[in-house]
Enzyme design. Structure first.
Site, PDB file in Angstrom:
ATOM      1  N   SER A 554      52.804  -9.362   9.683  1.00  0.00           N
ATOM      2  CA  SER A 554      52.837  -8.910  11.074  1.00  0.00           C
ATOM      3  C   SER A 554      51.455  -9.113  11.703  1.00  0.00           C
ATOM      4  CB  SER A 554      53.302  -7.455  11.142  1.00  0.00           C
ATOM      5  OG  SER A 554      53.632  -7.093  12.447  1.00  0.00           O
ATOM      6  N   ASP A 639      64.034 -10.560  14.032  1.00  0.00           N
ATOM      7  CA  ASP A 639      62.820  -9.747  14.063  1.00  0.00           C
ATOM      8  C   ASP A 639      62.638  -9.108  15.440  1.00  0.00           C
ATOM      9  OD1 ASP A 639      60.173  -8.722  13.917  1.00  0.00           O
ATOM     10  OD2 ASP A 639      59.688 -10.194  12.381  1.00  0.00           O
ATOM     11  N   HIS A 674      62.236  -7.629  11.116  1.00  0.00           N
ATOM     12  CA  HIS A 674      60.823  -7.490  10.805  1.00  0.00           C
ATOM     13  C   HIS A 674      60.571  -6.939   9.404  1.00  0.00           C
ATOM     14  CE1 HIS A 674      56.717  -7.598  12.230  1.00  0.00           C
ATOM     15  NE2 HIS A 674      56.509  -6.355  11.828  1.00  0.00           N
TER      16      HIS A 674
END
Length: 702
Positions: A554, A639, A674
């Protein structure tokens, strides 16, 4: 290239003799698009990859996955071995330590072979019959993704509200269940944040609705159980798209809290839970650069605040007067300690502090005002406040872990000072913590800042520069990366790896200033800190550039992208998970989820100074003709945090620009978001994949 062949040369590979050759990587179609900001014009050749429903986009991602499979084929058996090895350390039939709340003991348990938890409770006594509240295995059966967001039980213990996500966009459908009869209520409320808060009347709930485009929770609704959700009353709507909205309840059950927050400013409103149709009162209006949170105890509110206290202080104010003028210090501000969190009990306050990067637990008696710190012996550890829903108890539930100590749950009697271990994560197999060594040291960064690092390896590890090492960091949003145990990581340590956690700027390990010096116009400190740690590890012969791997996900994937542009020579391999790499374009697009709420982190690129600074480090914009290390990039089609097209575009551009023959692999989970795959064991495949990639790069097959 002609349109029939433009998408990717991998699709043109023939069988027979060509199959013996190295697989040909996909080549994405080039469709130049000009992106203008003032006088600056950028050309994005792969902007088209953001067309999620375009069949050409899906075909490209499928081709990248096919290429990934072919390149990873030599270690496919090893990947499966890693998976089985990691899974084999997990006690399949297991349960959490029960906690007591309103006369019931709540816990989750796992059955053998089950991917998801079963949520349970027992009334009054742990020997009482078990009530199954939710069986996520049954609920998630046949679904490619399943996640329960959260659940709340009403004050009368008879009703439950819970959220379900079956897509991995973190848009939860709110449902209700009668725990007495086991029957579900017919209403289903879509696009919520995943949980609800009950009022004291056992029929009213408050919940947050999300914007389906930006995914920001921005509306507070009130729902009456058994009625049509279309009749729900909108209580509040947040108009500032840099703020989001959350709802909770005080530990005392007396108040419902509406929290409105951005990165650097927030506001809390409160309502008596016994009068759900009343008006919320503002505790303190939002102020620039002021963050605070509130808990209720007796006739006072306790306030954790950074008002004139960069590292926060703890204050108290009468329930009848929440103006700042009434706030009084309980634990004053200090330069050497950052107040991370706190909890209240009838006779005690508990504070999670950070001192020199380590989380500590401070206990304070409310009657005698005496303070004492709990002590721990390991050089790098994490001690945190656990689940403590009840006020009227002298017992603190806390959690402890380190790089060599499995996650442990304790009860600490604050009156006697005695700790009792309730459970330590069981590592199935031959694990012995004394076989591993933990170190903690500080690395001097180029500007003189001292960066803490936590290190673990197996006994017998030699600092001769020949060992492989995995270096990890995050360094954003003030999220601190604390040293904790990983049973999966043993598979690396047992193969001679060292693992290093770098507490770089952008987190809050060393206090609020540590965060401030790693965001906005200081963001590059995060990248140079990581590079300086890499150089230290090489100089001290923990590893060498031929054996050093770096990993981040991330915003940590942004770190990987920046670092690999700046110093590709330092690393043998890079693993970038769901990486935020197209910083400028994303931050200029307010329709992309979470963008506007992050201006406080990166800056608003509509302002020239922030645009220029972002452009100077944005990984996608700074790819250049140079040699890059071996790279594995992962993403999820659904995501909700970092859109799949950022890593996809990045890989496409790297393929065209890089001058080396090292591996560049993109793996897209077509069913996940995610957080990767849902389920207890499915997610282990992600870890096994990463480990197998490193072994492939090192030429190791066993």
């Amino acid at each position: 290239m002609k349109k029939s062949t433009i998408l990717f040369s991998a699709l043109a590979m023939a069988a027979g003799a060509q199959a013996q050759q190295a697989p040909t990587p996909p080549v994405a179609l080039v469709k130049p698009k000009e992106l203008k900001m003032g006088s600056n014009v950028r050309t994005d050749n792969y902007y088209w990859l953001n067309e999620r429903t375009n069949p050409q986009v899906i075909s490209y991602l499928d081709a990248e996955n096919a290429y990934f499979d072919k390149m990873m084929a030599p270690v496919k058996d090893l990947e499966e071995k890693f998976y089985q090895e990691i899974k084999g350390r997990i006690k399949e039939q297991d349960e959490s330590v029960p906690y007591r709340d309103n006369g019931y003991y709540y816990y989750t348990r796992y059955e053998k072979g089950g991917e998801y938890p079963i949520y349970c409770r027992k009334k009054g006594d742990l020997k009482a019959p078990e009530e199954v509240l939710l069986n996520a295995n049954q609920m998630g059966q046949g679904k490619t993704y399943f996640q329960i967001g959260g659940y709340e039980v009403s004050d009368n213990n008879q009703l439950m509200a819970y959220g379900v996500d079956t897509v991995s966009r973190r848009l939860y459908t709110l449902r209700f269940k009668d725990l007495k009869t086991g029957k579900a209520y017919p209403e289903a409320i879509p696009n919520t944040s995943g949980s609800a808060v009950w009022a004291a009347d056992n029929k009213t709930v408050f919940y947050a609705k999300k914007d389906v485009t930006t995914l920001l929770p921005y509306q507070l609704y009130r729902h009456t159980l058994g009625t049509d959700p279309k009749q729900d009353k909108l209580i509040y709507e947040e108009k500032d798209n840099t703020f989001n909205l959350g709802v909770g309840r005080s530990k005392s059950k007396k108040y419902i809290f509406l929290a409105l927050g951005s990165s650097l400013s927030n506001e809390i409103r409160y309502l008596d839970a016994a009068t759900p149709t009343g008006e919320f009162k503002t505790f303190l209006p939002r102020e620039k650069d002021h963050l605070y949170d509130v808990e209720h105890l007796g006739d006072q509110f306790y306030v954790r605040t950074n008002w004139e206290a960069p590292n926060y202080r703890l204050m108290a104010t009468p329930v009848g007067n929440t103006a700042k003028s009434a706030w009084k210090d309980v634990i004053p501000a200090r330069k050497d300690a950052f107040i991370d969190a706190f909890d209240v009990f009838r006779d005690y306050l508990v504070v999670n502090e950070r001192k020199e990067g380590l989380r500590q637990l401070l206990i304070m008696g409310l009657k005698d005002k005496k303070k004492n710190y709990m002590t721990f012996s390991e050089p790098a550890y994490t001690a945190t406040i656990g689940v403590n829903p009840e006020l009227d108890t002298p017992v603190l539930r806390y959690n402890y872990t380190s790089l060599t100590t499995p996650s442990s749950t304790y009860d600490y009697n604050m009156a006697t000072g005695k700790s009792t271990l309730l459970k330590q994560q069981e590592v199935v197999g031959s694990f012995k913590k004394e076989d591993y060594v933990t170190e903690r040291t500080f690395v001097k960064a180029r500007d003189g800042a001292m960066v803490p690092i936590s290190i673990v390896y197996k006994k017998g590890f030699k600092k001769d520069g020949k060992a492989p090492l995995l270096q990890y960091a995050y360094g954003s949003y003030g999220f601190s990366q604390d040293p904790g145990f990983s049973a999966a990581r043993l598979s690396l340590l047992d193969r001679g790896f060292a693992y290093v956690l770098c507490h770089i700027r952008g987190g809050q390990e060393m206090g609020r200033e540590w965060f401030e010096n790693g965001r906005m116009l200081h963001k590059k400190n995060s990248f140079t800190d990581f590079i300086d740690c890499s150089e230290y590890l090489i100089q001290q012969k923990y590893t060498s550039p031929e054996k050093l791997f770096a990993m981040g996900g991330s915003a940590g994937g942004l770190l990987m992208g920046a670092v690999v542009n700046m110093r590709p020579d330092l690393y043998k391999g890079i693993i970038a998970g769901v990486p935020f790499v197209d910083v400028v374009t994303t931050m200029l697009d307010e329709s992309i989820p979470l963008t506007t709420g992050e201006y406080d982190q990166w800056g608003n690129p509509n302002e020239q100074q922030y645009y220029d600074y972002m452009l100077s480090y944005s990984p996608y914009d700074n790819v250049k003709k140079q040699a890059y290390p071996n790279m594995l990039v992962t993403t999820g089609l659904h995501d909700s945090q970092v859109q799949y097209f950022e890593p996809a575009k990045w890989v496409a551009k790297l393929r065209m620009m890089k001058t080396d023959n090292n591996m560049l692999l993109l793996h897209t989970d077509m069913a996940a978001g995610h957080g990767g795959a849902s389920g207890r064991f499915k997610s282990l495949h992600d870890t096994a994949r990463q480990y197998a990639f490193m072994m492939l790069v090192l030429g190791m097959r066993a």
